[in-house]
Design an enzyme around this catalytic site. Structure first.
Site, short mmCIF file in Angstrom:
data_model
loop_
_atom_site.label_atom_id
_atom_site.label_comp_id
_atom_site.label_asym_id
_atom_site.label_seq_id
_atom_site.Cartn_x
_atom_site.Cartn_y
_atom_site.Cartn_z
N ALA A 1 0.85 -1.19 0.00
CA ALA A 1 0.00 0.00 0.00
C ALA A 1 0.88 1.23 0.00
O ALA A 1 2.06 1.19 0.36
CB ALA A 1 -0.93 0.00 1.21
N SER A 2 0.28 2.35 -0.42
CA SER A 2 1.00 3.62 -0.43
C SER A 2 0.08 4.71 0.08
O SER A 2 -1.09 4.77 -0.32
CB SER A 2 1.48 3.95 -1.84
N GLY A 3 0.59 5.55 0.98
CA GLY A 3 -0.19 6.65 1.53
C GLY A 3 0.53 7.97 1.33
O GLY A 3 1.61 8.03 0.73
N ASP B 1 4.83 4.30 2.95
CA ASP B 1 4.49 3.11 2.17
C ASP B 1 4.55 1.87 3.05
O ASP B 1 5.30 1.82 4.04
CB ASP B 1 5.45 2.95 1.00
N LEU B 2 3.77 0.87 2.67
CA LEU B 2 3.74 -0.40 3.39
C LEU B 2 4.26 -1.49 2.46
O LEU B 2 3.80 -1.62 1.32
CB LEU B 2 2.32 -0.71 3.85
N LYS C 1 6.38 -0.74 7.58
CA LYS C 1 5.74 0.56 7.38
C LYS C 1 6.83 1.62 7.38
O LYS C 1 7.47 1.87 8.39
CB LYS C 1 4.73 0.81 8.50
N ASP D 1 -9.09 4.90 16.28
CA ASP D 1 -9.32 4.79 14.84
C ASP D 1 -9.73 3.37 14.49
O ASP D 1 -9.21 2.77 13.54
CB ASP D 1 -8.09 5.21 14.05
#
Length: 512
Positions: free
Chosen positions: A260-262, A266-267, A280, A374
């Protein structure tokens, strides 16, 4: 070998190749098992001819993580027998630690700094033959098995270094019943026989083991520490000295694929000392004070907690600009993704299992004064045994007292009304979010999907909006949802009570 594929155990193994079985990891384990079994029988190994051997071999593979099977090629068939023997010896204090040391091919000394852990490009035999003798250093493969103690692996690598050994490869495995199986390939600065090296290792490891607390002791101490954390400030710097065994040497990390990318990082899926991990990584260009505080808080909390329903923290690199957090890898992905792949509503048994797993993890956090803040399906991950675990503690907080937190934090669609309004709140905000998560599991839908996040938040606060409960919902779950969504936090149940309710529903279901 004749007869091998016709054994009862092999027939059971072959059934795993059914098209319905989509578990690639299980298939890889089965493949490794069958190859090793075939090879040992082909070699005429006496132990492999015993009637119970096939079951014992499969039990051995099942004790260890899937990454072990990936490491065991057909050429290493006899190594598996050695691993079984060492693990058996490790169960007896009189023969623990169990160690095997054997010579490996030597490597040119000028390559030592360029050969990383898990490298697939180790020096070949023909390179050895052409290297000057003055540049050759003896290499050994060291296999160690002992009982699993926290901090032991970091202490073990330190012992190996102090003995003048340079680690070239490392593979670390933990069994389900609490034992280590660690394999190191090392080069020596000076000539040292295998027997002499083994003697030194046994002596130093025994000294190290005596200085380490048992897992139970560590868990008890951590529990007491966690209960006292509420007396500290909300933001606590990670200590640089003392008990920093969780510090990760990033040179030992191996990155495989991006998951994943935020906006801030990135993960990745990768490995660390032979174990599959999730990495992470926080991007250097975004390392402002706010992000560093989030990183610090996440590490501070995660390194203190251990629970079956919380993603296990393995370590972190706290040295900017390479900030990263390493956790166990969860091959099942997130509950959010799992739900979106389902064509039909989940069975009640599955809904209850997921809800119970989440409740157990949240109950543990709340008992230790930690508020997640969260909680949502995207932050719930599934392991290879279908166990749901809570993840992402980037905005989690230690509750320092009732009603002291007022920051709007979390995700609007799951956020409790008091949090949206910037009013004082406590751990009951997590209970509201859990109600939304339970609804997600029941419906496989996004909460308030017809509204924007901000519209949903406004409606939750000013109009009392809550998700529509499906008509097929179990009456007990419907009542639980309504209680979790109460505007007054004091009317929401504690997770201990939620667990009792869910377990009762499950018990009645099984009795029918």
């Amino acid at each position: 070998m004749e007869g091998c594929s016709e054994s009862s155990s092999s027939r059971v193994m072959e059934s795993s190749y059914s098209p319905k079985n989509k578990n690639r990891r299980l298939r890889a384990k089965v493949d490794a098992y069958n190859e090793i079994l075939w090879r040992l029988k082909e070699l005429g190994v006496e132990e492999a001819m015993h009637p119970d051997f096939e079951d014992d071999l499969w039990a051995h593979f099942n004790r260890l993580p899937n990454s072990y099977a990936s490491d065991m090629s057909i050429e290493k068939a006899e190594d598996v027998l050695m691993h079984k023997r060492l693990l058996q010896m490790a169960q007896d204090p009189a023969t623990r630690p169990a160690i095997e040391v054997r010579p490996e091919q030597a490597s040119p000394s000028n390559q030592n700094n360029e050969t990383s852990v898990h490298s697939n490009n180790l020096i070949r035999d023909d390179a050895q033959a052409s290297a000057p003798k003055s540049e050759l250093r003896p290499r050994y493969e060291i296999t160690i098995s002992t009982n699993d103690k926290r901090k032991f692996l970091s202490q073990l690598t330190s012992v190996i270094s102090e003995l003048g050994l340079n680690i070239q490869e490392a593979h670390a495995f933990s069994t389900e019943d609490g034992y280590f199986l660690d394999v190191f390939v090392v080069s020596c600065l000076k000539e040292s026989g295998a027997d002499e090296l083994k003697k030194h290792l046994v002596k130093e490891i025994k000294k190290t083991e005596r200085s380490l607390p048992s897992k139970k002791h560590v868990m008890d101490v951590n529990k007491q520490e966690q209960k006292g954390l509420g007396l500290r400030s909300e933001y606590v710097s990670i200590p640089n000295k003392g008990e920093d065994f969780w510090q990760i040497d990033t040179s030992l990390l191996r990155f495989e694929e991006q998951l994943a990318s935020g906006s801030y990082g990135d993960l990745y899926k990768g490995t660390y000392l032979g174990q599959d991990v999730a990495i992470k990584v926080f991007r250097a260009e975004h390392l402002g004070n706010a992000l560093q505080q989030e990183f610090t808080q996440e590490v501070f909390i995660m390194r203190k907690i251990r629970h079956r329903n919380i993603v296990q923290f393995i370590g972190a690199s706290t040295r900017p600009p390479r900030l990263c957090i390493v956790t166990e890898y969860m091959p099942g992905g997130s509950v959010f993704d799992f739900l979106r792949k389902q064509k039909d509503a989940l069975k009640l048994s599955t809904v209850l299992k997921f809800a119970i797993d989440v409740s157990k993890g949240m109950n543990f956090l709340h008992q230790n004064n930690i508020i997640h803040r969260d909680l949502k399906a995207a932050n719930l991950l599934i392991d290879e045994n279908n166990v749901v675990k809570i993840s992402d503690f980037g905005i989690a907080k230690i509750q320092t007292g009732p009603g002291v937190m007022t920051a709007e934090t979390g995700t609007y669609r799951w956020m409790a009304p008091e949090v949206i309004e910037h009013k004082p709140y406590n751990h009951k905000a997590d209970v509201f979010s859990f109600g939304i998560v339970l609804w997600e599991i029941l419906t496989r839908k996004l909460p308030y999907e017809e509204l924007t996040p901000l519209q949903a938040a406004i409606s939750v606060v000013h109009k009392g909006l809550r998700p529509t409960i499906p008509t097929y919902t179990h009456p007990g779950l419907e009542k639980l949802l309504i209680r979790c969504w109460q505007r007054d936090p004091s009317l929401r149940p504690e997770f201990m009570e939620i667990l009792e309710i869910l377990n009762h529903i499950e018990k009645v279901r099984q009795a029918k």
